[in-house]
Design a protein around this motif. Sequence first.
Motif, PDB file in Angstrom:
ATOM      1  N   ILE A  54       0.918  -1.148  -0.091  1.00  0.00           N
ATOM      2  CA  ILE A  54       0.381   0.271   0.013  1.00  0.00           C
ATOM      3  C   ILE A  54       0.912   1.430   0.090  1.00  0.00           C
ATOM      4  O   ILE A  54       0.785   2.339  -0.870  1.00  0.00           O
ATOM      5  CB  ILE A  54      -1.068  -0.137   1.161  1.00  0.00           C
ATOM      6  CG1 ILE A  54      -1.911  -1.010   1.222  1.00  0.00           C
ATOM      7  CG2 ILE A  54      -1.705   1.323   1.648  1.00  0.00           C
ATOM      8  CD1 ILE A  54      -3.354  -1.559   2.287  1.00  0.00           C
ATOM      9  N   GLY A  55       2.014   1.025   0.633  1.00  0.00           N
ATOM     10  CA  GLY A  55       2.896   2.238   1.084  1.00  0.00           C
ATOM     11  C   GLY A  55       4.167   2.632   0.069  1.00  0.00           C
ATOM     12  O   GLY A  55       4.004   3.506  -0.318  1.00  0.00           O
ATOM     13  N   ILE A  56       4.813   1.754  -0.790  1.00  0.00           N
ATOM     14  CA  ILE A  56       5.551   1.481  -1.404  1.00  0.00           C
ATOM     15  C   ILE A  56       5.629   2.933  -2.977  1.00  0.00           C
ATOM     16  O   ILE A  56       6.245   3.286  -2.948  1.00  0.00           O
ATOM     17  CB  ILE A  56       5.854   0.858  -1.863  1.00  0.00           C
ATOM     18  CG1 ILE A  56       7.681   0.809  -2.103  1.00  0.00           C
ATOM     19  CG2 ILE A  56       5.387   0.069  -2.959  1.00  0.00           C
ATOM     20  CD1 ILE A  56       8.293  -0.391  -2.295  1.00  0.00           C
ATOM     21  N   TYR A  57       4.600   2.693  -2.939  1.00  0.00           N
ATOM     22  CA  TYR A  57       4.126   3.656  -4.023  1.00  0.00           C
ATOM     23  C   TYR A  57       4.476   5.276  -3.641  1.00  0.00           C
ATOM     24  O   TYR A  57       4.933   6.123  -5.158  1.00  0.00           O
ATOM     25  CB  TYR A  57       1.690   3.613  -4.956  1.00  0.00           C
ATOM     26  CG  TYR A  57       1.328   4.882  -4.604  1.00  0.00           C
ATOM     27  CD1 TYR A  57       0.883   5.692  -5.073  1.00  0.00           C
ATOM     28  CD2 TYR A  57       0.703   4.354  -3.551  1.00  0.00           C
ATOM     29  CE1 TYR A  57       0.711   6.658  -4.711  1.00  0.00           C
ATOM     30  CE2 TYR A  57      -0.180   5.390  -3.171  1.00  0.00           C
ATOM     31  CZ  TYR A  57      -0.358   6.831  -3.759  1.00  0.00           C
ATOM     32  OH  TYR A  57      -1.275   7.562  -3.274  1.00  0.00           O
ATOM     33  N   GLY A  58       3.545   5.765  -2.442  1.00  0.00           N
ATOM     34  CA  GLY A  58       3.905   7.089  -2.324  1.00  0.00           C
ATOM     35  C   GLY A  58       5.990   7.183  -1.921  1.00  0.00           C
ATOM     36  O   GLY A  58       5.901   8.415  -2.077  1.00  0.00           O
TER      37      GLY A  58
END
Length: 453
Positions: A54-58
């Motif tokens: 969920i967070g790695i794209y950020g």
Amino acid sequence: MNDNKMTAVEYRATWGLGTVFSLRMLGMFMVLPVLTTYGMALQGASEALIGLAIGIYGLAQAVFQIPFGLLSDKVGRKPLIVGGLLVFALGSVIAALTDSIWGVILGRALQGSGAIAAAVMALLSDLTREQNRTKAMAFIGVSFGITFAIAMVAGPVITHAFGLQALFWGIALLALAGILITLTLVPDAEDHILNRESGIVKGSFRKVLANGQLLKLNIGIFCLHALLMSNFVALPPMLEKAGLLAAEHWKVYLVTMLISFAAVIPFIIYAEIKRQMRRVFIGCVAVLLLAEIVFTGAGLHLWSLYIGLQLFFLAFNIMEALLPSLISKISPAGFKGTAMGVYSTSQFLGVAFGGMLGGWLFQLDGARMVYMGGAAITLIWLLISIRLREPPYVSSLRITLSTDAAQDTTLTQRLQAQPGVVEVVVVKEEYSAYVKVDTKLTNRQRLEQLVAE
């Protein structure tokens, strides 16, 4: 001719780039409400790895956003936008073809690497005149909110009907549609306009980072999106355990978004027209803290989860509208573009932090631990926000200068003498004057007339 009316080129640029931006964000956010429920069926999946996905794209977006924005000045806006969308599409295809959580993590990292937001804003600046640029930017801001609401509803519907892999295939098609629109609908820019109100200026980061009020706002957007991501690690599976089937989650999100959007309008009017932004800002942080407390005590009580969700998105949507406006008001004249670049980077770092922290806490001790972590983040944010000062109620304007006006040594003093003008920066090499002004006292037309005289 009404000089404030958008031309056909400006309409095409605004609608085209707004659509491209929205399609990409739609692809990003559709995954959010479904990954923790459907993603656990992937090989090797765990709560911590779901949070990473969920967070790695950020994290990837935060790393590449500012460099890609600066690179677009050299290689061109459109080539960089098309290249970024191709990378985004490639990441979506990789996530669609895999049955492993690590494949989804790689795909999401590539999605974030296609960071085109700064290039889109720069191209919009190239294609719109000064007097219409605020309207064009506002259109993209509104489209972002609508896109987020659509994503919350469409993600669960598509995933339940066709599966998680089909959702990623659909996201890849959205990216390809964005490329088609960029190449066919969006006009070509004849020149790159160096506009410090929408673009990042090299060597200006120190001044922006040293501003204490901007720092508080950057911490705010970091915390806001950290809360969003950590909550969506825990919330979908908890709704399912509380008796709401994953296929029905879209109904909850739809009702929540409709109510929160309707409730946002009077608060924004109160904040902007009545000039009570600080009060509304601190009130929203307090409501976010209350939402996390409600989540913490909800357990498997469905109505308690509903109430927490409504409180959260009421405050979230107000803050999404409020924070960019505060950045615009507080940033020094001539540094708004750089301030917005740092702000966006802080937002995506919050996405990365929230997803990873939420996944780790969920695996460590369940949803209650995630919400307690969210409450701790919000409490720290509230303590920082109390020291936020009431912003100056001013707008940032860029006025194009003639050769003679740019060389006029008295221009800065004459502009500063106008009612409502609080700051002026003249950059004669760029034939530009950047002005912070209370538009209730002096408007753009008056300042342009003064420059022409």
